[in-house]
Design a protein around this motif. Structure first.
Motif, PDB file in Angstrom:
ATOM      1  N   GLN A  89       0.831  -1.203   0.000  1.00  0.00           N
ATOM      2  CA  GLN A  89       0.000   0.000   0.000  1.00  0.00           C
ATOM      3  C   GLN A  89       0.866   1.253   0.000  1.00  0.00           C
ATOM      4  OE1 GLN A  89      -2.568  -1.796  -0.890  1.00  0.00           O
ATOM      5  NE2 GLN A  89      -4.046  -0.690   0.358  1.00  0.00           N
ATOM      6  N   PHE A  90       1.954   1.217   0.744  1.00  0.00           N
ATOM      7  CA  PHE A  90       2.857   2.359   0.826  1.00  0.00           C
ATOM      8  C   PHE A  90       3.519   2.623  -0.527  1.00  0.00           C
ATOM      9  CE2 PHE A  90       6.902   4.192   2.967  1.00  0.00           C
ATOM     10  CZ  PHE A  90       6.418   5.479   2.814  1.00  0.00           C
ATOM     11  N   GLU A  91       3.984   1.566  -1.179  1.00  0.00           N
ATOM     12  CA  GLU A  91       4.585   1.727  -2.507  1.00  0.00           C
ATOM     13  C   GLU A  91       3.601   2.387  -3.464  1.00  0.00           C
ATOM     14  OE1 GLU A  91       6.282  -1.799  -4.187  1.00  0.00           O
ATOM     15  OE2 GLU A  91       7.179  -2.414  -2.286  1.00  0.00           O
ATOM     16  N   ASN A  92       2.363   1.937  -3.425  1.00  0.00           N
ATOM     17  CA  ASN A  92       1.335   2.494  -4.303  1.00  0.00           C
ATOM     18  C   ASN A  92       1.138   3.987  -4.062  1.00  0.00           C
ATOM     19  OD1 ASN A  92       0.108   1.093  -6.360  1.00  0.00           O
ATOM     20  ND2 ASN A  92      -1.790   0.751  -5.286  1.00  0.00           N
ATOM     21  N   LEU A  93       1.060   4.376  -2.794  1.00  0.00           N
ATOM     22  CA  LEU A  93       0.869   5.789  -2.456  1.00  0.00           C
ATOM     23  C   LEU A  93       2.003   6.639  -3.009  1.00  0.00           C
ATOM     24  CD1 LEU A  93      -0.363   5.757   1.265  1.00  0.00           C
ATOM     25  CD2 LEU A  93      -1.660   6.485  -0.738  1.00  0.00           C
ATOM     26  N   VAL A  94       3.217   6.144  -2.867  1.00  0.00           N
ATOM     27  CA  VAL A  94       4.384   6.912  -3.322  1.00  0.00           C
ATOM     28  C   VAL A  94       4.392   7.034  -4.844  1.00  0.00           C
ATOM     29  CG1 VAL A  94       6.901   6.933  -3.471  1.00  0.00           C
ATOM     30  CG2 VAL A  94       5.787   6.376  -1.297  1.00  0.00           C
ATOM     31  N   ASN A 100       1.921   6.684  -6.937  1.00  0.00           N
ATOM     32  CA  ASN A 100       0.770   7.477  -7.385  1.00  0.00           C
ATOM     33  C   ASN A 100       0.957   8.962  -7.128  1.00  0.00           C
ATOM     34  OD1 ASN A 100      -0.481   5.125  -8.179  1.00  0.00           O
ATOM     35  ND2 ASN A 100      -1.918   5.057  -6.473  1.00  0.00           N
ATOM     36  N   ASN A 101       1.887   9.307  -6.249  1.00  0.00           N
ATOM     37  CA  ASN A 101       2.149  10.708  -5.911  1.00  0.00           C
ATOM     38  C   ASN A 101       3.569  11.107  -6.297  1.00  0.00           C
ATOM     39  OD1 ASN A 101      -0.213  11.967  -4.078  1.00  0.00           O
ATOM     40  ND2 ASN A 101      -0.072   9.765  -3.716  1.00  0.00           N
ATOM     41  N   ARG A 102       4.017  10.604  -7.429  1.00  0.00           N
ATOM     42  CA  ARG A 102       5.396  10.819  -7.851  1.00  0.00           C
ATOM     43  C   ARG A 102       5.735  12.289  -8.062  1.00  0.00           C
ATOM     44  NH1 ARG A 102       5.648   7.343 -13.228  1.00  0.00           N
ATOM     45  NH2 ARG A 102       4.336   5.976 -11.947  1.00  0.00           N
ATOM     46  N   GLU A 103       4.741  13.104  -8.459  1.00  0.00           N
ATOM     47  CA  GLU A 103       5.025  14.520  -8.691  1.00  0.00           C
ATOM     48  C   GLU A 103       5.513  15.205  -7.420  1.00  0.00           C
ATOM     49  OE1 GLU A 103       5.105  15.968 -11.602  1.00  0.00           O
ATOM     50  OE2 GLU A 103       4.515  14.078 -12.547  1.00  0.00           O
ATOM     51  N   ILE A 104       4.931  14.829  -6.288  1.00  0.00           N
ATOM     52  CA  ILE A 104       5.357  15.403  -5.005  1.00  0.00           C
ATOM     53  C   ILE A 104       6.768  14.955  -4.677  1.00  0.00           C
ATOM     54  CG2 ILE A 104       4.829  15.492  -2.527  1.00  0.00           C
ATOM     55  CD1 ILE A 104       1.904  14.878  -3.338  1.00  0.00           C
ATOM     56  N   LEU A 105       7.069  13.679  -4.922  1.00  0.00           N
ATOM     57  CA  LEU A 105       8.410  13.153  -4.669  1.00  0.00           C
ATOM     58  C   LEU A 105       9.443  13.843  -5.550  1.00  0.00           C
ATOM     59  CD1 LEU A 105      10.301  11.137  -3.320  1.00  0.00           C
ATOM     60  CD2 LEU A 105       9.629   9.450  -5.057  1.00  0.00           C
ATOM     61  N   LEU A 106       9.117  14.022  -6.813  1.00  0.00           N
ATOM     62  CA  LEU A 106      10.048  14.702  -7.723  1.00  0.00           C
ATOM     63  C   LEU A 106      10.341  16.114  -7.243  1.00  0.00           C
ATOM     64  CD1 LEU A 106       8.521  13.533 -11.129  1.00  0.00           C
ATOM     65  CD2 LEU A 106      10.673  12.758 -10.105  1.00  0.00           C
ATOM     66  N   ASN A 107       9.334  16.770  -6.735  1.00  0.00           N
ATOM     67  CA  ASN A 107       9.513  18.115  -6.200  1.00  0.00           C
ATOM     68  C   ASN A 107      10.435  18.091  -4.987  1.00  0.00           C
ATOM     69  OD1 ASN A 107       8.810  21.000  -6.105  1.00  0.00           O
ATOM     70  ND2 ASN A 107       7.747  20.460  -4.215  1.00  0.00           N
ATOM     71  N   LYS A 108      10.279  17.087  -4.113  1.00  0.00           N
ATOM     72  CA  LYS A 108      11.137  16.975  -2.931  1.00  0.00           C
ATOM     73  C   LYS A 108      12.590  16.745  -3.325  1.00  0.00           C
ATOM     74  CE  LYS A 108       7.856  17.214   0.202  1.00  0.00           C
ATOM     75  NZ  LYS A 108       7.751  18.375   1.120  1.00  0.00           N
ATOM     76  N   LEU A 109      12.787  16.059  -4.447  1.00  0.00           N
ATOM     77  CA  LEU A 109      14.144  15.761  -4.919  1.00  0.00           C
ATOM     78  C   LEU A 109      14.681  16.842  -5.857  1.00  0.00           C
ATOM     79  CD1 LEU A 109      13.692  11.947  -5.624  1.00  0.00           C
ATOM     80  CD2 LEU A 109      15.018  12.971  -3.763  1.00  0.00           C
ATOM     81  N   ASN A 110      13.881  17.909  -6.066  1.00  0.00           N
ATOM     82  CA  ASN A 110      14.280  19.019  -6.946  1.00  0.00           C
ATOM     83  C   ASN A 110      14.585  18.545  -8.366  1.00  0.00           C
ATOM     84  OD1 ASN A 110      14.169  21.115  -4.918  1.00  0.00           O
ATOM     85  ND2 ASN A 110      16.019  20.185  -4.042  1.00  0.00           N
TER      86      ASN A 110
END
Length: 482
Positions: free
Chosen positions: A362-367, A369-379
């Motif tokens: 479930q955690f993998e799916n959330l991440v 599915n929300n890749r845009e937020i992660l990409l922003n965190k990684l600049n």
């Protein structure tokens, strides 16, 4: 946009901006809004039409015995209620469309035909009559916005979006997705839930970003109590939701779609693996069913790519991208009989067999599915990405098999390999060895730098931080913030 009180509305800024832009057009607009059941299509449109002249007509929910005449009668009843017209009984959709067009013939007005597939699926001529009514009547008002909205994306795509009769007529198509994590978090808080990031994760692992599911969670209960109430208690809204989803969307074919979904409950699979596990002949029909599930927002197809050139390969896996569906299949489905008997009132969720592995998926799916937020965190800027997805490397005579939870390759020859780790306790140093083994298996071209990323939900041990192995360590709580 955030409003509190009885009329809570969270997020959807871009969607509202797209709809608001239509108010500046000099010609009539025909708009399609589609998306998963419970994703908030109707609620979005309610927000859009606030303080604007509007008429909303909704299709009659399908039930056994419902006829096309029942749909027409309900349309006429709602039109009468909304406009004051006498209620009429007619045997032809064209007559009803003419009546509706007369009520919106001038001035800025928004006409919404909600659950359009319910309204028109029983009459083979409904779509052509709607198209003719648009051409002959509706579009003559240059300030009219006609919105066709529905949950059955396959019907809408086939009959409206990809119908040659509507080519050149549709002004905008809006495919509504689940709320991103920050907005889902804000919606939880607006409904009174103030738990820790870990507590919120438990809820989001079940609901994903589906607004209606989130709205059922109450702030005066813990995450576990909320989940037990809604998922493991007789009368809980998420106990029977699974059956409603498939019955409403796919009707008599729901068993076929459920069979495919069940094969994906444990892991992502390639096409041939699905055909084998579902015991369904590999054919164009199976491909169509999978495409239907993609359009419905339940399944995602993740393509792998060549690390040498950043180009897409034919290798792909289908992933059950809907958190609720997987949670249902992994935990609720087998317990339905016991749920009816009230057996789980005092049972700890963590005692369920395989609970930690379920939460990991479930955690993998959330991440992902929300890749845009992660990409922003990684600049990482979108224009710099060659490819990003869960990554699969098949085993061959020259290479070892390898899977990375989520990987990003950029044009600057950086490869961000993300390990998504769920643990009830802080992640220990075993994660470093696991990550090293995965990276060592990758067939890496010369000059490509691998940057390992750890994404966790419940903290990391000091020993992990001390080894300074990961390029970045991201807490799930950080993904909940704008």
């Amino acid at each position: 946009m955030v409003e509190y009180g009885d009329d809570i509305f969270i997020g959807r800024r871009e969607e509202l901006q797209e709809l608001d832009a239509l108010l500046n057009k000099k010609t009539a607009s025909l708009v399609v809004v589609k998306g998963r059941r419970r994703v908030g299509k109707t609620r979005l449109l309610q927000e859009f039409v606030k303080k604007k002249k509007s008429i909303v007509l909704r299709g009659l929910a399908p039930q056994e015995g419902t006829t096309e005449q029942d749909e027409r009668d309900e349309f006429a009843r709602q039109l009468s209620t909304a406009t004051g017209l006498p209620e009429v009984k007619v045997d032809d959709w064209t007559k009803l469309f003419i009546l509706a067009a007369r009520e919106v013939k001038s001035g800025r007005v928004i006409l919404i035909l909600d659950e359009i597939s319910w309204m028109g699926s029983k009459d083979s001529k409904f779509v052509s009559k709607l198209k003719d009514a648009w051409d002959e009547y509706f579009k003559k008002n240059p300030k009219l916005i006609l919105i066709l909205c529905g949950s059955i994306s396959t019907w809408i795509d086939e009959n409206i979006v990809n119908n040659t009769g509507f080519y050149g007529r549709i002004s905008w198509t809006l495919s509504l997705e689940q709320l991103p994590l920050p907005d889902a978090n804000a919606l939880l808080e607006a409904h009174g839930f103030k738990g820790s990031a870990y507590e919120k994760f438990k809820i989001l692992s079940v609901t994903g970003g589906v607004p209606w599911y989130l709205e059922q969670m109450q702030g005066n209960y813990s995450a576990d109590e909320n989940i037990k109430r809604q998922c493991f208690t007789k009368g809980g809204v998420l106990v029977e939701e699974y059956d409603r989803i498939f019955k409403e969307l796919f009707g008599k074919r729901d068993v076929l779609y459920k069979t495919i979904i069940k094969t994906l409950a444990n892991s992502s699979l390639e096409y041939n693996e699905i055909a084998k596990n579902a015991e369904y002949k590999s054919s164009g029909r199976l491909s169509q069913y999978l495409e239907d599930l993609e359009k419905a927002g339940f399944v995602a197809r993740d393509y792998s790519w060549s690390l040498k050139g950043g180009k897409q390969l034919a290798i792909s896996q289908f992933r059950l991208s809907d958190n609720y569906l997987r949670f249902y299949l992994k935990t609720i489905a087998s317990k339905r009989a016991l749920i009816e008997k009230g057996r789980f009132k005092f049972v700890a969720l963590s005692s369920f067999p395989g609970w930690e592995s379920i939460m990991g998926l479930q955690f993998e799916n959330l991440v992902v599915n929300n890749r845009e937020i992660l990409l922003n965190k990684l600049n990482i800027r979108g224009e710099d990405i060659l490819y990003d997805n869960p990554f699969l490397q098949r085993k061959t005579a020259l290479t070892k098999g390898c899977q990375i939870d989520y990987m990003i390759q950029t044009k600057y020859k950086n490869l961000y390999a993300c390990e998504v780790k769920f643990s009830r306790n802080p992640v220990n140093t075993n994660v470093i060895e696991d990550m090293r083994e995965k990276i060592n298996r990758l067939a890496l071209p010369r000059g490509l730098a691998v940057l390992p990323i750890l994404i966790h939900v419940n903290g990391v041990a000091e020993s992990v931080t001390a080894k300074d192995y990961f390029y970045s360590v991201i807490d799930f709580g950080d993904l909940l913030k704008h």
